[in-house]
Motif scaffolding. Sequence first.
Motif, PDB file in Angstrom:
ATOM      1  N   LEU A 140      -3.005  12.858  -1.169  1.00  0.00           N
ATOM      2  CA  LEU A 140      -2.370  13.509  -0.025  1.00  0.00           C
ATOM      3  C   LEU A 140      -3.202  14.682   0.481  1.00  0.00           C
ATOM      4  N   ASP A 141      -3.826  15.408  -0.430  1.00  0.00           N
ATOM      5  CA  ASP A 141      -4.630  16.569  -0.034  1.00  0.00           C
ATOM      6  C   ASP A 141      -5.760  16.185   0.911  1.00  0.00           C
ATOM      7  N   ILE A 142      -6.482  15.116   0.574  1.00  0.00           N
ATOM      8  CA  ILE A 142      -7.663  14.789   1.373  1.00  0.00           C
ATOM      9  C   ILE A 142      -7.466  13.551   2.257  1.00  0.00           C
ATOM     10  N   GLY A 143      -6.230  13.052   2.302  1.00  0.00           N
ATOM     11  CA  GLY A 143      -5.922  11.957   3.226  1.00  0.00           C
ATOM     12  C   GLY A 143      -6.515  10.628   2.841  1.00  0.00           C
ATOM     13  N   GLN A 144      -6.588  10.349   1.553  1.00  0.00           N
ATOM     14  CA  GLN A 144      -7.152   9.082   1.091  1.00  0.00           C
ATOM     15  C   GLN A 144      -6.247   7.903   1.416  1.00  0.00           C
ATOM     16  N   THR A 145      -6.755   6.706   1.131  1.00  0.00           N
ATOM     17  CA  THR A 145      -6.010   5.466   1.395  1.00  0.00           C
ATOM     18  C   THR A 145      -5.521   4.800   0.106  1.00  0.00           C
ATOM     19  N   SER A 146      -5.543   5.532  -1.005  1.00  0.00           N
ATOM     20  CA  SER A 146      -5.199   4.935  -2.301  1.00  0.00           C
ATOM     21  C   SER A 146      -3.761   4.435  -2.369  1.00  0.00           C
ATOM     22  N   ILE A 147      -2.842   5.135  -1.708  1.00  0.00           N
ATOM     23  CA  ILE A 147      -1.438   4.726  -1.756  1.00  0.00           C
ATOM     24  C   ILE A 147      -1.240   3.398  -1.040  1.00  0.00           C
ATOM     25  N   LEU A 148      -2.086   3.093  -0.054  1.00  0.00           N
ATOM     26  CA  LEU A 148      -2.050   1.765   0.570  1.00  0.00           C
ATOM     27  C   LEU A 148      -2.298   0.677  -0.469  1.00  0.00           C
ATOM     28  N   VAL A 149      -3.236   0.936  -1.375  1.00  0.00           N
ATOM     29  CA  VAL A 149      -3.552  -0.035  -2.427  1.00  0.00           C
ATOM     30  C   VAL A 149      -2.353  -0.219  -3.341  1.00  0.00           C
ATOM     31  N   TYR A 150      -1.724   0.884  -3.732  1.00  0.00           N
ATOM     32  CA  TYR A 150      -0.532   0.825  -4.591  1.00  0.00           C
ATOM     33  C   TYR A 150       0.568   0.005  -3.918  1.00  0.00           C
ATOM     34  N   PHE A 151       0.804   0.272  -2.623  1.00  0.00           N
ATOM     35  CA  PHE A 151       1.845  -0.477  -1.911  1.00  0.00           C
ATOM     36  C   PHE A 151       1.483  -1.949  -1.799  1.00  0.00           C
ATOM     37  N   GLY A 152       0.225  -2.235  -1.477  1.00  0.00           N
ATOM     38  CA  GLY A 152      -0.198  -3.627  -1.354  1.00  0.00           C
ATOM     39  C   GLY A 152      -0.032  -4.393  -2.654  1.00  0.00           C
ATOM     40  N   LEU A 153      -0.447  -3.771  -3.757  1.00  0.00           N
ATOM     41  CA  LEU A 153      -0.302  -4.416  -5.071  1.00  0.00           C
ATOM     42  C   LEU A 153       1.165  -4.587  -5.428  1.00  0.00           C
ATOM     43  N   ALA A 154       1.977  -3.566  -5.156  1.00  0.00           N
ATOM     44  CA  ALA A 154       3.405  -3.651  -5.468  1.00  0.00           C
ATOM     45  C   ALA A 154       4.077  -4.769  -4.679  1.00  0.00           C
ATOM     46  N   SER A 155       3.711  -4.897  -3.412  1.00  0.00           N
ATOM     47  CA  SER A 155       4.274  -5.958  -2.584  1.00  0.00           C
ATOM     48  C   SER A 155       3.857  -7.327  -3.102  1.00  0.00           C
ATOM     49  N   MET A 156       2.592  -7.454  -3.503  1.00  0.00           N
ATOM     50  CA  MET A 156       2.120  -8.713  -4.083  1.00  0.00           C
ATOM     51  C   MET A 156       2.862  -9.061  -5.362  1.00  0.00           C
ATOM     52  N   ILE A 157       2.997  -8.071  -6.245  1.00  0.00           N
ATOM     53  CA  ILE A 157       3.679  -8.299  -7.527  1.00  0.00           C
ATOM     54  C   ILE A 157       5.122  -8.728  -7.303  1.00  0.00           C
ATOM     55  N   PHE A 158       5.804  -8.033  -6.379  1.00  0.00           N
ATOM     56  CA  PHE A 158       7.188  -8.394  -6.086  1.00  0.00           C
ATOM     57  C   PHE A 158       7.266  -9.810  -5.531  1.00  0.00           C
ATOM     58  N   GLY A 159       6.358 -10.146  -4.630  1.00  0.00           N
ATOM     59  CA  GLY A 159       6.349 -11.490  -4.060  1.00  0.00           C
ATOM     60  C   GLY A 159       6.122 -12.562  -5.099  1.00  0.00           C
ATOM     61  N   LEU A 160       5.219 -12.288  -6.041  1.00  0.00           N
ATOM     62  CA  LEU A 160       4.929 -13.259  -7.100  1.00  0.00           C
ATOM     63  C   LEU A 160       6.067 -13.373  -8.103  1.00  0.00           C
ATOM     64  N   MET A 161       6.604 -12.220  -8.521  1.00  0.00           N
ATOM     65  CA  MET A 161       7.643 -12.219  -9.551  1.00  0.00           C
ATOM     66  C   MET A 161       8.964 -12.791  -9.048  1.00  0.00           C
ATOM     67  N   LYS A 162       9.270 -12.541  -7.785  1.00  0.00           N
ATOM     68  CA  LYS A 162      10.561 -12.962  -7.223  1.00  0.00           C
ATOM     69  C   LYS A 162      10.444 -14.199  -6.329  1.00  0.00           C
ATOM     70  N   ASP A 163       9.252 -14.786  -6.284  1.00  0.00           N
ATOM     71  CA  ASP A 163       9.005 -15.963  -5.451  1.00  0.00           C
ATOM     72  C   ASP A 163       9.378 -15.685  -3.995  1.00  0.00           C
ATOM     73  N   ARG A 164       8.809 -14.600  -3.462  1.00  0.00           N
ATOM     74  CA  ARG A 164       9.072 -14.180  -2.084  1.00  0.00           C
ATOM     75  C   ARG A 164       7.742 -14.131  -1.327  1.00  0.00           C
ATOM     76  N   PRO A 165       7.306 -15.254  -0.785  1.00  0.00           N
ATOM     77  CA  PRO A 165       6.006 -15.325  -0.103  1.00  0.00           C
ATOM     78  C   PRO A 165       5.765 -14.274   0.975  1.00  0.00           C
ATOM     79  N   PRO A 166       6.776 -13.883   1.793  1.00  0.00           N
ATOM     80  CA  PRO A 166       6.494 -12.857   2.812  1.00  0.00           C
ATOM     81  C   PRO A 166       5.970 -11.548   2.226  1.00  0.00           C
ATOM     82  N   PHE A 167       6.469 -11.186   1.049  1.00  0.00           N
ATOM     83  CA  PHE A 167       5.996  -9.948   0.423  1.00  0.00           C
ATOM     84  C   PHE A 167       4.577 -10.120  -0.107  1.00  0.00           C
ATOM     85  N   LEU A 168       4.268 -11.301  -0.592  1.00  0.00           N
ATOM     86  CA  LEU A 168       2.894 -11.575  -1.021  1.00  0.00           C
ATOM     87  C   LEU A 168       1.940 -11.474   0.172  1.00  0.00           C
ATOM     88  N   ILE A 169       2.343 -12.066   1.285  1.00  0.00           N
ATOM     89  CA  ILE A 169       1.509 -12.022   2.492  1.00  0.00           C
ATOM     90  C   ILE A 169       1.342 -10.588   2.978  1.00  0.00           C
TER      91      ILE A 169
END
Length: 201
Positions: A140-169
């Motif tokens: 947050l201090d320097i405006g990085q994009t790391s949280i985008l990676v966390y969100f992207g991975l979390a969305s992928m994991i949720f899509g895979l674990m719950k069989d929800r393709p839109p979240f994977l996409i």
Amino acid sequence: NYMKKIWPLLFVTCIGVIYVGSKILQADNALDFTVIWLAGKLWFAGQNPYGADFLIQYKAIFGDRNMLWVYPPHWFSISIALGLLSFHAAIIVWKLINVALLVAATHLTTSAFTDKRNYWPAFLAGLSYACFMQSTAATLDIGQTSILVYFGLASMIFGLMKDRPPFLILGLIVLSLKPNFGIVAFAATAVGPNTLNWLGH
């Protein structure tokens, strides 16, 4: 017993959110965000952020640093939206978006691995931990994009674990904003056990 677990975690989480909130109004050191903002201004003006104009304008606005725009072209809409604002307003908006993505990513990760009964203790514990991580404050201090990676991975994991393709996409789209992570994510998905099943739906 359930509520006894919740209240201490809620208290710690609130302190964590306040701590993260204190970083939102600090825009002085937002080094990484400067390239996102300037790329948007150049795109809006019809210029090419991948050319020599970027470095010339960067030095004119932010001083003598050799910063280049290296992100893929589909940052276009994000960068332009932020570039239309003043730098100070844009970095605050960017940090607010990142905090929202941090909460959403923690929700998706918690939902992927816990049942409804254990959701709130796990979510609050995860969010408080994320808020107090040094890397979160630095992002947050320097405006990085790391949280985008966390969100992207979390969305992928949720899509895979719950069989929800839109979240994977969605996760793949977000991770593609950071090609070094996006390429790995696309490759992992392509060879994943559920891919053929989804294609057959």
